[in-house]
Design an enzyme around this catalytic site. Sequence first.
Site, PDB file in Angstrom:
ATOM      1  CB  ALA A  11       5.684  11.638   0.955  1.00 14.68           C
ATOM      2  CG  ASP A  12       2.703   5.858  -1.037  1.00 19.65           C
ATOM      3  OD1 ASP A  12       3.708   5.431  -1.621  1.00 19.65           O
ATOM      4  OD2 ASP A  12       1.551   5.475  -1.299  1.00 19.65           O
ATOM      5  CB  THR A  13       1.480  10.300  -4.410  1.00 19.90           C
ATOM      6  OG1 THR A  13       2.168  11.366  -3.746  1.00 19.90           O
ATOM      7  CG2 THR A  13       0.356  10.882  -5.254  1.00 19.90           C
TER       8      THR A  13
END
Length: 204
Positions: A83-85
């Site tokens: 995941a990446d935000t």
Amino acid sequence: MKPPMIYLASKSPRRRELLTQAGISYELLLLRDKPPRGPDVTEIVEPGELPLHYVQRVTREKAEMAWKAMHWRKWEERPVLAADTTVVVDHHILGKPADREEAEHMMRMLSGRSHQVLTSLALRTASGVLAVTQSSDVTFAALSDADIAAYCAGSEPYDKAGGYGIQGKAAQFIRHISGSYSGIMGLPIFETCQLLRDAGLQWE
């Protein structure tokens, strides 16, 4: 039914908490960030790259690299979740602030207005990659110089995209959100569970 076990390719304690909250069993599969040849996955924005394309690309690269690392390390083969935000203001990506000056600058950019938080997920399995990106809008109240200075004097801003954590002291500044609270934290639970179900994983 025995619950499925996945690998989580993330150092974020918030993502760990959210997976646990959803009842998803996982083991950490961490990528290297300071090996002799540099990090396994860089998070440098390419020239002209749009925020949506950036967060999707980086997430997919993390998932693919973690899948390779799983085999290099001769670990049991399991689905790998990455995941990446990314926090976005006027199409400008705000990463993790490097120092207090940058943290305060980010808070001034967020003050009194709305911005977007994009969290992209990628699940790598033997069949390929399933991916989804969740977008939320966050509206900050107007912040005084004293508010900003007090917040940035603490440790909270410095390991988070955009320089703030919605689950921490920054909650006092947030007037409204539209989207996914868990997505703003870094792992949208609904989309994560749906992604795992799409891959054929079920749990009680």
